[in-house]
Design an enzyme around this catalytic site. Structure first.
Site, mmCIF file in Angstrom:
data_model
loop_
_atom_site.group_PDB
_atom_site.id
_atom_site.type_symbol
_atom_site.label_atom_id
_atom_site.label_comp_id
_atom_site.label_asym_id
_atom_site.label_seq_id
_atom_site.Cartn_x
_atom_site.Cartn_y
_atom_site.Cartn_z
ATOM 1 N N HIS A 54 41.363 47.427 39.370
ATOM 2 C CA HIS A 54 41.351 48.772 39.001
ATOM 3 C C HIS A 54 40.758 49.620 40.097
ATOM 4 C CE1 HIS A 54 41.671 46.894 34.752
ATOM 5 N NE2 HIS A 54 42.038 48.546 34.372
ATOM 6 N N ASN A 88 46.016 46.856 26.009
ATOM 7 C CA ASN A 88 46.505 46.582 27.152
ATOM 8 C C ASN A 88 47.186 44.989 27.233
ATOM 9 O OD1 ASN A 88 47.649 46.932 29.611
ATOM 10 N ND2 ASN A 88 45.501 47.070 30.652
#
Length: 487
Positions: free
Chosen positions: A374, A338
C-alpha cells in the site's frame, strides 16, 4: 476590401476567444471544483465509467475475433486511460511490462525468475512511493501500478508452476499454472485490460486468455448474456457513489485533527470515528462495484454455473455487499472487502509460506507485505498491525464462547440476539474506524494525535483481551471439553 478583411479577422479572433472561454468553463478542473472533488479524482471516475462503452464495443465487434485484435484493443484502451490520467508517466507501466516479459523469456520457468520478478517489481513500486510521497492521498501513477505489480508477480509464479509436474501442484495451482509461453502482446493485453487497470480487480492470465478465446460466456457461440448482472452491479455502485458524494463534505478525516473534535466529549469522538470508519470505505466500494460491472459485461466475470444451471458472474467480484453491510465481525469485513486482492495474497504469498510451519507467522508476514504494497507511510503498518491483533483476539473470543457452556448458553438466548448484534457492530465499526484512522492519515504525527485524543482505546482494548482471554478460557472451559477437543 482591407477593412472588410480586418473586420473578418477581428470576428474570427473574437469567436476563437469566446470558444476558448467556453472550453475553459467546461474544463475538467472547473467541473471538479464545482463537484467538490479534485481533477485527478474526476479523471479516475470518468476512466472507470469509460469501461462500459469499451466493453459494449468489445462485445459487439470483437468477442469472437482474432486474438491479436483483442489484445491490441485492450492494450490501446488501457494505454489511453493511463495517458488521460497520468500523461507521460505511463512509461512506468510500459517499462515494467517490457522488463517482465524479458524476465519470463530469458530466465524461463525458474525460481530465479520468480524471485527476480518479486524483487524488481516491488522495488520499483516502493521507489515510486518514495519519490512521489506526500502527506496526503494523491491519485498518481503509483495507484494503478500497485495493481499491476501484483498482476506481474502472479504471472511469474503461474508461469513457474506451469513448468512443474502437474501431480506436484495443488488443485488451485493447477488451475492457474500457465502451460504455454505468453507473447508480449498477450502480456500487454492482460496488463492493460481497461476494466481492471486502474483499481483492479485481480485476475489470472489463464482467466484472461479464456476471455480472449471466447470461452467466458453462458451461451456457447454467442456473446454472454451478462447485461442485466452488469447493470445490477453498476446501479449498486451508483448508489454508493451518490451516498459518498453527498456525505463526503461533512464526514472527513481532516476533522479528526481539529481542535473542535478534541473539544467534544469522549463518546462523541468515538461515535464520529465509528461513523467515519464505515463511510470512508464507500469510495473503494464504489470503484470496485463499477469496475466489476465492466468485467461482467465483457464476460470476464463469468464463473461457471450454479447447481441449478444459473450462470454465476462473480469471478471478478471485489465486494460482497450484503456481508459487508450486515456481518458484525472483523473477519466478515475482511472476507467481503477487496476480495480478489486478499485471494491473491493468500494464493501467491500466504500459502507459499507453508514451509515456515507457523500459520500466525505466515499471516503476520502476509499483512506486512500488504502494508508495504500500500505504501511506505507508517499509518499502513499500524493499520495492518491492528488487523492482525484484532483477528487473533476475535478468534480467541469466538472459541471461548463456543467451548464455554455458560457463554454458549448465554449467547443462544433469542431475546438477547438484537442486543448482542448491536454491541458487536458497535465494537466492529468503532475499531474498524480506529484502524482506518492510521491508514488514511498516513504519517505518525497525524494518527498519533488522533489516537491520543481517544487514549489509544483500540490498542488497550485488544491487547488487554489478548492476555485476558487465555486465562478466561482456562477458567470457563471444563477440562472434559478440552480433552474432547484434543482427541
Amino acid at each position: 476590401m482591407a477593412s472588410s478583411a480586418e473586420g473578418d479577422q477581428t470576428t474570427v479572433v473574437a469567436l476563437v476567444g469566446v470558444l476558448q472561454a467556453g472550453f475553459q468553463e467546461l474544463s475538467l478542473n472547473k467541473l471538479a471544483t464545482a463537484l467538490g472533488a479534485s481533477e485527478q479524482a474526476l479523471r479516475l471516475i470518468i476512466s472507470i465509467f469509460l469501461g462500459y462503452p469499451f466493453a459494449l464495443f468489445y462485445r459487439h465487434y470483437l468477442f469472437y475475433k482474432e486474438s491479436y485484435l483483442i489484445h491490441l484493443f485492450h492494450t490501446f484502451t488501457g494505454l489511453s486511460i493511463a495517458y488521460f490520467n497520468f500523461g507521460n508517466q505511463l512509461y512506468h507501466s510500459l517499462l515494467c511490462i517490457m522488463l517482465q516479459f524479458l524476465i519470463l523469456r530469458l530466465m524461463g520457468r525458474t525460481i530465479t525468475a520468480v524471485l527476480t520478478t518479486f524483487c524488481f517489481q516491488m522495488a520499483y513500486l516502493l521507489a515510486g512511493y518514495y519519490y512521489t510521497a506526500t502527506d496526503n492521498y494523491d491519485i498518481k501513477w503509483t495507484m494503478p501500478h500497485c495493481v499491476l505489480t501484483l498482476k506481474l508477480i502472479g504471472l511469474a509464479v503461474d508461469y513457474f508452476d506451469g513448468g512443474k509436474d502437474q501431480n506436484s501442484l495443488s488443485s488451485e495451482q493447477q488451475k492457474y499454472a500457465i502451460r504455454g509461453v505468453p507473447s508480449l502482446l498477450e502480456v500487454a493485453g492482460f496488463s492493460y485490460f481497461y476494466g481492471a487497470f486502474l483499481v483492479g480487480p485481480q485476475f489470472s492470465m489463464n482467466h484472461y486468455m479464456k476471455l480472449v478465446q471466447g470461452q467466458l460466456t453462458d451461451i456457447p457461440g454467442k456473446i454472454p448474456n451478462s447485461t442485466i448482472p452488469a447493470l445490477k452491479r453498476l446501479s449498486l455502485g451508483l448508489v454508493y457513489l451518490v451516498v459518498y458524494t453527498l456525505l463526503s463534505p461533512h464526514i472527513t478525516e481532516d476533522y479528526l485533527l481539529t481542535e473542535d473534535y478534541d473539544n467534544h466529549p469522549f463518546w462523541f469522538r468515538c461515535m464520529y470515528m465509528l461513523i467515519w470508519g464505515k463511510f470512508v470505505l464507500y469510495k473503494y466500494v464504489t470503484c470496485w462495484l463499477v469496475t466489476e460491472g465492466v468485467c461482467i459485461l465483457t464476460g470476464l466475470g463469468f464463473n461457471g454455473f450454479e447447481e441449478k444451471g444459473k450462470a454465476k458472474w462473480d469471478a471478478c467480484a471485489n465486494m460482497k455487499v450484503w456481508l459487508f453491510e450486515t456481518n458484525p465481525r472483523f473477519t466478515g469485513t475482511i472476507a467481503s472487502f477487496n476480495i480478489n486482492t486478499n485471494a491473491w495474497v493468500s494464493r501467491y504469498f500466504f500459502k507459499r509460506l507453508k514451509f515456515l510451519g507457523n500459520k500466525e507467522l505466515s499471516q503476520g508476514l502476509s499483512l506486512l507485505f500488504l502494508a508495504l504494497w500500500h505504501g511506505l507511510h507508517s499509518g499502513y503498518l499500524v493499520c495492518f498491525q491492528m488487523e492482525f491483533l484484532i483477528v487473533i483476539v476475535e478468534r480467541q473470543a469466538a472459541r471461548l464462547i463456543q467451548e464455554s457452556p455458560t457463554l454458549s448458553n448465554l449467547a443462544a438466548i433469542t431475546v438477547l440476539q438484537p442486543f448482542y448484534y448491536l454491541v458487536q457492530q458497535t465494537i466492529h465499526w468503532l475499531f474498524m474506524g480506529y484502524s482506518m484512522t492510521a491508514f488514511c492519515l498516513f504519517t505518525w504525527d497525524k494518527w498519533l494525535k488522533v489516537y491520543k485524543s481517544i487514549y489509544f482505546l483500540g490498542h488497550i482494548f485488544f491487547l488487554s483481551l489478548l492476555f485476558i482471554l487465555p486465562y478466561a478460557h482456562k477458567a470457563m472451559v471444563p477440562r472434559k471439553e478440552k480433552l474432547k477437543k484434543m482427541e
